[in-house]
Enzyme design. Structure first.
Site, PDB file in Angstrom:
ATOM      1  N   HIS A 138       0.813  -1.219   0.000  1.00  0.00           N
ATOM      2  CA  HIS A 138       0.000   0.000   0.000  1.00  0.00           C
ATOM      3  C   HIS A 138       0.844   1.266   0.000  1.00  0.00           C
ATOM      4  O   HIS A 138       0.339   2.353  -0.294  1.00  0.00           O
ATOM      5  CB  HIS A 138      -1.006  -0.010   1.160  1.00  0.00           C
ATOM      6  CG  HIS A 138      -0.412   0.264   2.513  1.00  0.00           C
ATOM      7  ND1 HIS A 138      -0.078  -0.728   3.399  1.00  0.00           N
ATOM      8  CD2 HIS A 138      -0.093   1.427   3.131  1.00  0.00           C
ATOM      9  CE1 HIS A 138       0.392  -0.193   4.510  1.00  0.00           C
ATOM     10  NE2 HIS A 138       0.395   1.113   4.373  1.00  0.00           N
TER      11      HIS A 138
ATOM     12  N   ASP B 243       0.525  -7.719   1.694  1.00  0.00           N
ATOM     13  CA  ASP B 243       0.854  -6.301   1.744  1.00  0.00           C
ATOM     14  C   ASP B 243       2.368  -6.065   1.751  1.00  0.00           C
ATOM     15  O   ASP B 243       2.896  -5.329   2.580  1.00  0.00           O
ATOM     16  CB  ASP B 243       0.220  -5.653   2.985  1.00  0.00           C
ATOM     17  CG  ASP B 243       0.241  -4.133   2.908  1.00  0.00           C
ATOM     18  OD1 ASP B 243       0.340  -3.584   1.795  1.00  0.00           O
ATOM     19  OD2 ASP B 243       0.196  -3.497   3.970  1.00  0.00           O
TER      20      ASP B 243
ATOM     21  N   SER C  72       4.535   2.640   8.050  1.00  0.00           N
ATOM     22  CA  SER C  72       4.276   1.448   7.238  1.00  0.00           C
ATOM     23  C   SER C  72       5.482   1.090   6.387  1.00  0.00           C
ATOM     24  O   SER C  72       6.062   1.944   5.714  1.00  0.00           O
ATOM     25  CB  SER C  72       3.071   1.697   6.324  1.00  0.00           C
ATOM     26  OG  SER C  72       1.899   1.852   7.071  1.00  0.00           O
TER      27      SER C  72
END
Length: 525
Positions: free
Chosen positions: A252, A282, A366
């Site tokens: 992402h 992910d 992230s």
């Protein structure tokens, strides 16, 4: 002298009849009882403590101008009158010795001393012995002086203590302080504070980078197509080979990018090439030049991670301004499964297996590293629960899940997974009436994954599966919905070409078939 004065003099000189002298302790030789602070003096050698009246006791004698002694004068009056009488008498009759007044047994008192000793009178006239030295005020002065000195010393020690505490706190982390030796010279003293956390960071911190996602845009002024920074995240350099380096981050973080760039802890930048992505876990891999790479991270064994051990999160929360930020917490949970929406349709279609931590993870973290106390990467930070009433619940993809995925992405640009070749719908989303009338499920069976469509020539097609079949078991494991089916199908121990037993309901009857797994496409399971 009248009778009253003689009685007072006799009372002051002689102990009461039948009373034996009682000696006070040396430390309490003189009792002070004057309310205004002047000392009333009592001789412990000639009187008992029980004979001391409440009022002040006068032990000094005076002499009237006519030469008559009296016993009711104060000590100062006695000094003055005795001295004046002596010198008056000496002036008129210098050769004649002064005669002691009655009550002194006819003895001649000595010449009064000078006042060099503080003006104390001295005598042996039998009126109770030698009067005490008048040193009460001197003792008071010395006591006040010593108390003042002691107060100054205590104050200095307190100030010195606070100063040393502040200096110690300020110098706790590799700070430098100045000390003075006996020779008067000064030298610098360095205090180093090295902990397990700082040692872990030394191994991995420079391997964590910022990842910038640039996407196409249109200039308002000119209308030309531009590339603007759309978002940013973090990444970890995990490999360096043949002039290239490889960075792992989240899918992402790089999704939708026209251009990718990484920023190192030194501030240097390098353009990045997208090697491959895996939306289910992910993860994504980037390739960069190794020109500015100074550290490469080492992966640890996430299966050995224990709840309660130290966890350190490193990344770029809120953008490159806070690049390299470090937060510390513990591992709050292992083997967690978190439902996620992989295709953005608002429906959760995957369960990610994650490590839970309370180390602060914020937007921009992230793709960064979750590190153990040995400086090994045990997870790639991926998500957090972000609601008003939740605090300290973040998640990282375990390193043992990451490593085989990024190996495949690096080599093939994609992850090959086994596939059935079907699209699915969860039974618990189907109305109960349709479960009974269309699917004809027996009573008590309200779970499973219903086959909506079968791809021609797929593994499911070859195994005989059809539309409206309800799969309830695969490889000996219960299938409650499509999410659990994917968990079974995409497990690390399941490979393309493996045979798998499938149990399902068709028209109300339970059937069994064997499926030979083929490679998955991007849309089918």
């Amino acid at each position: 002298m009248d009778e009253k004065n003689k009685d007072l003099e006799t009372q002051a000189k002689e102990p009461a009849s039948g009373a034996s002298p009682e000696k006070l302790p040396e430390s309490q030789s003189y009792t002070r009882s004057e309310p205004n602070g002047d000392a009333a003096v009592h001789n412990p050698e000639t009187a008992s403590t029980k004979d001391i009246p409440v009022e002040a006791v006068h032990s000094a004698e005076g002499v009237t101008p006519e030469g008559e002694p009296f016993a009711t004068a104060t000590k100062e009056e006695a000094e003055a009158s005795s001295t004046h009488a002596f010198f008056d008498e000496a002036a008129s009759e210098p050769a004649r010795p002064a005669t002691q007044a009655s009550g002194n047994n006819g003895t001649v008192p000595p010449v009064p001393p000078t006042r060099a000793g503080g003006g104390n009178l001295s005598g042996n006239n039998g009126s109770g012995g030698e009067p005490p030295k008048k040193d009460g005020k001197k003792k008071t002065i010395w006591g006040a002086f010593l108390a003042g000195i002691l107060g100054v010393l205590i104050g200095a020690l307190i100030v010195l203590g606070f100063s040393w505490g502040a200096l110690h706190d300020d110098n706790n982390n590799d700070a430098t302080s100045t000390t003075t030796s006996n020779t008067g010279t000064t030298k610098k003293v360095t205090v180093e504070n090295t902990t397990g956390t700082t040692q872990a960071l030394e191994k991995v911190q420079d391997a964590v980078v910022s990842v910038l996602n640039y996407q196409a845009g249109t200039s308002i002024a000119t209308g030309d197509t531009t590339e603007d920074e759309a978002s940013s995240g973090s990444g970890v350099v995990y490999k360096k080979s043949n002039g290239k380096a490889y960075v792992v981050t989240n899918n992402h973080v790089v999704e939708g990018a026209n251009k990718l760039e990484v920023t190192f802890s030194s501030g240097k930048k390098a353009e990045a090439k997208l090697v491959g992505t895996d939306k289910w876990n992910d993860l994504a891999v980037l390739e960069i030049s190794d020109k500015y790479v100074t550290k490469v991270a080492e992966f640890g064994n996430s299966d050995a991670v224990k709840v309660g051990e130290i966890a350190i999160a490193i990344g770029s929360p809120l953008g490159t301004e806070f690049a390299g930020s470090v937060t510390q917490g513990i591992v709050s949970g292992v083997n967690r499964t978190v439902p996620v929406d992989t295709n953005g349709d608002g429906t959760e279609d995957w369960e990610a297996e994650v490590i839970q931590t309370d180390a602060a993870i914020n937007p921009g973290n992230s793709g960064g590293a979750l590190v153990n106390i040995e400086g090994q990467v045990i997870g790639i930070n991926s998500m957090k629960i972000s609601t008003e009433n939740v605090e300290g619940i973040g998640f990282a993809i375990p390193s043992n899940t990451v490593v085989p995925i990024i190996d495949q992405l690096e080599k093939n640009g994609e992850v090959e997974r086994p596939s059935l070749g079907v699209t699915l719908r969860d039974v618990d989303t189907i109305p109960e009436v349709q479960q009974q009338q269309v699917l004809k499920l027996p009573s008590g069976v309200d779970y499973g994954a219903m086959v909506q469509q079968v791809v021609a020539g797929s593994a499911a097609d070859k195994a005989g599966l059809k539309e409206y079949d309800v799969i309830v078991e695969m490889n000996g494991k219960k299938v409650t919905n499509s999410m659990t089916l994917r968990q079974i199908l995409y497990a690390n121990d399941v490979k393309i070409g493996d045979k798998m037993e499938v149990k399902y309901y068709r028209e109300g009857k339970k059937e069994t078939t064997t499926v030979t797994l083929t490679a998955a496409s991007s849309t089918n399971q």
